[in-house]
Design a protein around this motif. Structure first.
Motif, PDB file in Angstrom:
ATOM      1  N   CYS A  43      39.282  49.879  40.173  1.00 49.60           N
ATOM      2  CA  CYS A  43      39.227  49.561  38.897  1.00 49.60           C
ATOM      3  C   CYS A  43      38.940  49.211  38.333  1.00 49.60           C
ATOM      4  O   CYS A  43      38.514  48.755  36.881  1.00 49.60           O
ATOM      5  CB  CYS A  43      40.438  50.168  38.280  1.00 49.60           C
ATOM      6  SG  CYS A  43      41.579  48.971  38.547  1.00 49.60           S
ATOM      7  N   GLY A  44      37.957  47.909  38.805  1.00 48.48           N
ATOM      8  CA  GLY A  44      37.903  46.241  37.787  1.00 48.48           C
ATOM      9  C   GLY A  44      39.265  45.534  37.209  1.00 48.48           C
ATOM     10  O   GLY A  44      38.120  44.612  36.856  1.00 48.48           O
ATOM     11  N   SER A  45      39.711  45.721  37.197  1.00 46.89           N
ATOM     12  CA  SER A  45      40.771  45.237  36.108  1.00 46.89           C
ATOM     13  C   SER A  45      40.957  44.147  37.186  1.00 46.89           C
ATOM     14  O   SER A  45      41.199  43.630  38.198  1.00 46.89           O
ATOM     15  CB  SER A  45      42.575  45.664  37.098  1.00 46.89           C
ATOM     16  OG  SER A  45      42.133  47.041  35.997  1.00 46.89           O
ATOM     17  N   ILE A  46      41.075  42.742  36.649  1.00 53.35           N
ATOM     18  CA  ILE A  46      41.827  41.457  36.910  1.00 53.35           C
ATOM     19  C   ILE A  46      42.808  41.537  37.052  1.00 53.35           C
ATOM     20  O   ILE A  46      43.956  41.126  35.226  1.00 53.35           O
ATOM     21  CB  ILE A  46      41.193  40.356  36.278  1.00 53.35           C
ATOM     22  CG1 ILE A  46      39.732  40.591  36.547  1.00 53.35           C
ATOM     23  CG2 ILE A  46      41.124  38.819  36.886  1.00 53.35           C
ATOM     24  CD1 ILE A  46      38.689  39.648  35.378  1.00 53.35           C
ATOM     25  N   SER A  47      43.917  40.584  38.141  1.00 57.24           N
ATOM     26  CA  SER A  47      45.086  40.366  38.206  1.00 57.24           C
ATOM     27  C   SER A  47      45.162  39.078  38.700  1.00 57.24           C
ATOM     28  O   SER A  47      44.275  38.354  39.509  1.00 57.24           O
ATOM     29  CB  SER A  47      45.716  41.190  39.873  1.00 57.24           C
ATOM     30  OG  SER A  47      45.751  42.847  38.525  1.00 57.24           O
ATOM     31  N   GLU A  81      52.463  41.066  53.349  1.00 56.24           N
ATOM     32  CA  GLU A  81      53.338  42.306  52.319  1.00 56.24           C
ATOM     33  C   GLU A  81      51.523  42.257  51.573  1.00 56.24           C
ATOM     34  O   GLU A  81      50.936  40.989  51.294  1.00 56.24           O
ATOM     35  CB  GLU A  81      53.696  41.307  50.996  1.00 56.24           C
ATOM     36  CG  GLU A  81      55.237  40.283  51.937  1.00 56.24           C
ATOM     37  CD  GLU A  81      56.390  42.059  51.923  1.00 56.24           C
ATOM     38  OE1 GLU A  81      56.092  43.169  51.359  1.00 56.24           O
ATOM     39  OE2 GLU A  81      57.287  41.793  52.845  1.00 56.24           O
ATOM     40  N   GLU A  82      51.842  43.832  51.391  1.00 59.54           N
ATOM     41  CA  GLU A  82      50.409  43.505  50.948  1.00 59.54           C
ATOM     42  C   GLU A  82      51.018  43.602  49.559  1.00 59.54           C
ATOM     43  O   GLU A  82      51.704  44.095  48.708  1.00 59.54           O
ATOM     44  CB  GLU A  82      50.012  45.281  51.083  1.00 59.54           C
ATOM     45  CG  GLU A  82      49.891  45.291  52.500  1.00 59.54           C
ATOM     46  CD  GLU A  82      49.250  46.611  52.933  1.00 59.54           C
ATOM     47  OE1 GLU A  82      49.502  47.749  52.022  1.00 59.54           O
ATOM     48  OE2 GLU A  82      48.565  46.692  54.183  1.00 59.54           O
ATOM     49  N   ILE A  83      49.283  42.785  48.577  1.00 59.70           N
ATOM     50  CA  ILE A  83      49.398  43.004  46.550  1.00 59.70           C
ATOM     51  C   ILE A  83      48.901  43.983  46.541  1.00 59.70           C
ATOM     52  O   ILE A  83      47.711  44.579  46.544  1.00 59.70           O
ATOM     53  CB  ILE A  83      48.957  41.740  46.893  1.00 59.70           C
ATOM     54  CG1 ILE A  83      49.554  41.088  46.993  1.00 59.70           C
ATOM     55  CG2 ILE A  83      48.841  41.464  45.113  1.00 59.70           C
ATOM     56  CD1 ILE A  83      49.419  39.586  47.531  1.00 59.70           C
ATOM     57  N   GLU A  84      49.437  44.966  45.252  1.00 60.15           N
ATOM     58  CA  GLU A  84      49.124  45.713  44.852  1.00 60.15           C
ATOM     59  C   GLU A  84      48.277  45.795  43.749  1.00 60.15           C
ATOM     60  O   GLU A  84      48.931  45.012  42.599  1.00 60.15           O
ATOM     61  CB  GLU A  84      49.758  47.440  44.802  1.00 60.15           C
ATOM     62  CG  GLU A  84      50.659  47.889  46.500  1.00 60.15           C
ATOM     63  CD  GLU A  84      50.862  49.460  45.854  1.00 60.15           C
ATOM     64  OE1 GLU A  84      51.706  49.530  44.819  1.00 60.15           O
ATOM     65  OE2 GLU A  84      51.365  49.359  47.156  1.00 60.15           O
ATOM     66  N   CYS A  85      46.996  46.605  43.201  1.00 59.77           N
ATOM     67  CA  CYS A  85      46.535  46.589  41.914  1.00 59.77           C
ATOM     68  C   CYS A  85      47.855  46.828  41.127  1.00 59.77           C
ATOM     69  O   CYS A  85      48.434  47.868  41.035  1.00 59.77           O
ATOM     70  CB  CYS A  85      44.889  47.059  41.184  1.00 59.77           C
ATOM     71  SG  CYS A  85      45.021  46.906  40.164  1.00 59.77           S
ATOM     72  N   PRO A  86      48.110  46.363  39.490  1.00 58.77           N
ATOM     73  CA  PRO A  86      48.988  47.073  38.189  1.00 58.77           C
ATOM     74  C   PRO A  86      48.478  48.373  37.685  1.00 58.77           C
ATOM     75  O   PRO A  86      49.496  48.954  37.313  1.00 58.77           O
ATOM     76  CB  PRO A  86      49.319  45.673  37.936  1.00 58.77           C
ATOM     77  CG  PRO A  86      48.415  44.797  37.992  1.00 58.77           C
ATOM     78  CD  PRO A  86      47.888  45.351  39.066  1.00 58.77           C
ATOM     79  N   ARG A 132      50.286  40.315  38.644  1.00 57.94           N
ATOM     80  CA  ARG A 132      50.177  40.038  37.521  1.00 57.94           C
ATOM     81  C   ARG A 132      49.083  40.634  36.725  1.00 57.94           C
ATOM     82  O   ARG A 132      48.085  40.081  36.716  1.00 57.94           O
ATOM     83  CB  ARG A 132      51.000  38.793  36.357  1.00 57.94           C
ATOM     84  CG  ARG A 132      51.060  38.968  35.713  1.00 57.94           C
ATOM     85  CD  ARG A 132      52.308  37.482  34.416  1.00 57.94           C
ATOM     86  NE  ARG A 132      51.046  36.342  34.952  1.00 57.94           N
ATOM     87  CZ  ARG A 132      49.752  35.710  33.523  1.00 57.94           C
ATOM     88  NH1 ARG A 132      50.066  36.452  32.439  1.00 57.94           N
ATOM     89  NH2 ARG A 132      49.285  34.343  34.177  1.00 57.94           N
ATOM     90  N   LEU A 133      48.783  41.560  35.654  1.00 57.82           N
ATOM     91  CA  LEU A 133      47.429  42.637  35.178  1.00 57.82           C
ATOM     92  C   LEU A 133      46.673  41.164  33.525  1.00 57.82           C
ATOM     93  O   LEU A 133      48.175  40.693  33.135  1.00 57.82           O
ATOM     94  CB  LEU A 133      47.509  43.219  34.526  1.00 57.82           C
ATOM     95  CG  LEU A 133      46.099  44.565  33.541  1.00 57.82           C
ATOM     96  CD1 LEU A 133      45.178  44.090  34.834  1.00 57.82           C
ATOM     97  CD2 LEU A 133      46.973  45.558  32.739  1.00 57.82           C
ATOM     98  N   ILE A 134      45.614  40.735  34.068  1.00 61.72           N
ATOM     99  CA  ILE A 134      45.401  40.044  32.957  1.00 61.72           C
ATOM    100  C   ILE A 134      44.294  40.744  32.267  1.00 61.72           C
ATOM    101  O   ILE A 134      44.565  40.170  31.512  1.00 61.72           O
ATOM    102  CB  ILE A 134      44.262  38.903  34.064  1.00 61.72           C
ATOM    103  CG1 ILE A 134      44.716  37.441  34.751  1.00 61.72           C
ATOM    104  CG2 ILE A 134      43.903  37.424  33.287  1.00 61.72           C
ATOM    105  CD1 ILE A 134      46.190  37.545  34.695  1.00 61.72           C
TER     106      ILE A 134
END
Length: 57
Positions: free
Chosen positions: A10-14, A29-34, A52-54
Motif C-alpha cells: 500500500c506504500g504506507s510508511i511505518s 515475530e512478524e510485523i504487519e502494516c497497520p 506505528r503509522l507515519i
C-alpha cells in the motif's frame, strides 16, 4: 533500535522497535502494516512488535 519501512503493498510508511528486554526466550515475530496487514518485516525478540503509522500511502 527504531526501523522505518515502506509497505510494498500500500506504500504506507511505518516504524517499529526491534529491541528485547530479556536475552533468552526470544522468538521470530512478524510485523504487519497497520493499514493493510501486509507483512513488512520480522524481528527476533521477546516482545510483540507493533508498527506505528507515519504516513499513509
Amino acid at each position: 533500535m527504531i526501523h522505518r519501512v515502506t509497505c510494498d503493498k500500500c506504500g504506507s510508511i511505518s516504524e517499529y522497535d526491534d529491541r528485547s528486554i530479556w536475552e533468552g526466550n526470544r522468538e521470530r515475530e512478524e510485523i504487519e502494516c497497520p493499514v493493510c496487514g501486509n507483512i513488512i518485516g520480522s524481528v527476533f525478540t521477546d516482545l510483540i512488535p507493533v508498527a506505528r503509522l507515519i504516513s499513509k500511502g
